[in-house]
Design a protein around this motif. Structure first.
Motif, short mmCIF file in Angstrom:
data_model
loop_
_atom_site.label_atom_id
_atom_site.label_comp_id
_atom_site.label_asym_id
_atom_site.label_seq_id
_atom_site.Cartn_x
_atom_site.Cartn_y
_atom_site.Cartn_z
N SER A 33 46.43 37.62 44.24
CA SER A 33 45.39 36.80 43.63
C SER A 33 44.87 37.49 42.38
N ASN A 34 44.86 36.78 41.26
CA ASN A 34 44.25 37.27 40.02
C ASN A 34 43.07 36.37 39.68
N ALA A 35 41.96 37.00 39.29
CA ALA A 35 40.77 36.22 38.93
C ALA A 35 40.14 36.80 37.68
N LEU A 36 39.76 35.91 36.78
CA LEU A 36 39.06 36.28 35.56
C LEU A 36 37.71 35.59 35.61
N ALA A 37 36.64 36.38 35.74
CA ALA A 37 35.29 35.83 35.87
C ALA A 37 34.50 36.13 34.61
N VAL A 38 34.17 35.09 33.84
CA VAL A 38 33.42 35.25 32.60
C VAL A 38 32.04 34.61 32.79
N GLN A 39 31.01 35.40 32.53
CA GLN A 39 29.64 34.92 32.65
C GLN A 39 28.94 35.12 31.31
N ARG A 40 28.33 34.05 30.80
CA ARG A 40 27.64 34.13 29.51
C ARG A 40 26.26 33.50 29.60
N GLU A 41 25.32 34.08 28.88
CA GLU A 41 23.99 33.50 28.80
C GLU A 41 23.96 32.32 27.83
N ALA A 42 24.83 32.36 26.83
CA ALA A 42 24.91 31.27 25.85
C ALA A 42 26.30 30.63 25.93
N SER A 53 47.22 38.27 30.11
CA SER A 53 47.95 39.32 29.39
C SER A 53 47.04 40.11 28.45
N SER A 54 45.86 39.61 28.16
CA SER A 54 44.92 40.33 27.29
C SER A 54 44.24 41.50 28.00
N TYR A 55 44.34 41.55 29.31
CA TYR A 55 43.63 42.57 30.08
C TYR A 55 44.62 43.40 30.88
N PRO A 56 44.66 44.73 30.63
CA PRO A 56 45.62 45.60 31.31
C PRO A 56 45.49 45.62 32.83
N ILE A 57 44.31 45.31 33.36
CA ILE A 57 44.13 45.36 34.81
C ILE A 57 45.12 44.46 35.54
N PHE A 58 45.59 43.39 34.89
CA PHE A 58 46.50 42.46 35.54
C PHE A 58 47.97 42.87 35.44
N SER A 59 48.28 43.86 34.59
CA SER A 59 49.68 44.27 34.44
C SER A 59 49.94 45.72 34.84
N GLU A 60 48.90 46.52 34.99
CA GLU A 60 49.09 47.92 35.37
C GLU A 60 49.66 48.00 36.79
N PRO A 61 50.64 48.88 36.99
CA PRO A 61 51.17 49.02 38.35
C PRO A 61 50.14 49.67 39.27
N ILE A 62 50.17 49.26 40.51
CA ILE A 62 49.28 49.85 41.50
C ILE A 62 50.02 51.00 42.17
N GLU A 109 47.35 41.85 47.41
CA GLU A 109 46.86 42.39 46.15
C GLU A 109 45.87 41.40 45.54
N SER A 110 44.70 41.90 45.18
CA SER A 110 43.70 41.07 44.53
C SER A 110 43.16 41.84 43.34
N ARG A 111 43.26 41.25 42.16
CA ARG A 111 42.76 41.89 40.94
C ARG A 111 41.73 40.97 40.29
N VAL A 112 40.57 41.53 39.97
CA VAL A 112 39.48 40.75 39.40
C VAL A 112 38.95 41.46 38.16
N LYS A 113 38.81 40.72 37.06
CA LYS A 113 38.21 41.23 35.83
C LYS A 113 36.92 40.46 35.62
N HIS A 114 35.79 41.19 35.67
CA HIS A 114 34.47 40.57 35.44
C HIS A 114 34.05 40.86 34.00
N ILE A 115 33.64 39.82 33.29
CA ILE A 115 33.17 39.96 31.91
C ILE A 115 31.80 39.30 31.83
#
Length: 126
Positions: A33-42, A53-62, A109-115
């Motif tokens: 599971s891959n998750a990209l969580a984006v939170q914005r005030e505006a 592909s913009s974030y290495p966390i999703f392609s780096e080997p574990i 495998e679960s990878r999450v990128k919080h922004i």
């Protein structure tokens, strides 16, 4: 001898995002599971959201732990049946398993990128 599980009642409200609800034996279970969580005030959108592909966390080997030394032993199962009256689960998510039975191989495998994009803060007036 392996154990056999009997369950009188199981209630699961939701199973999502590469999760498994398995009744019975299985040879191999694999969940990713891959998750990209984006939170914005505006409400500002840059147009590149959602590109894993913009974030290495999703392609780096574990780095998995190397296999351990094999130990030979003997077990004796006095009670081959596992009896459960009730299982109540609210949710199973992000590459998780609810499994009633025996499994030889499991890979999850679960990878999450919080922004978080926050607006600039002004000094608090005293």
């Amino acid at each position: 001898m392996k154990r056999m599980a009997t369950v009188d009642r199981i209630k699961i409200d939701s199973v999502i995002l590469s999760s498994v609800f398995q009744i019975g034996d299985s040879q191999h279970i694999e969940g990713r599971s891959n998750a990209l969580a984006v939170q914005r005030e505006a409400e500002i959108f840059f147009g590149t959201e959602g590109e894993y592909s913009s974030y290495p966390i999703f392609s780096e080997p574990i780095a998995f732990q190397p296999e351990m030394e094999t130990i030979i032993g003997h077990t004796h199962t006095i009670h081959p049946f596992l009896k459960v009256r009730n299982i109540d689960i609210t949710g199973v998510s992000s590459s998780s398993i609810v499994h009633l039975g025996n499994t030889c191989n499991v890979l999850l495998e679960s990878r999450v990128k919080h922004i978080r994009h926050l607006l600039p803060r002004t000094k608090i007036q005293q």
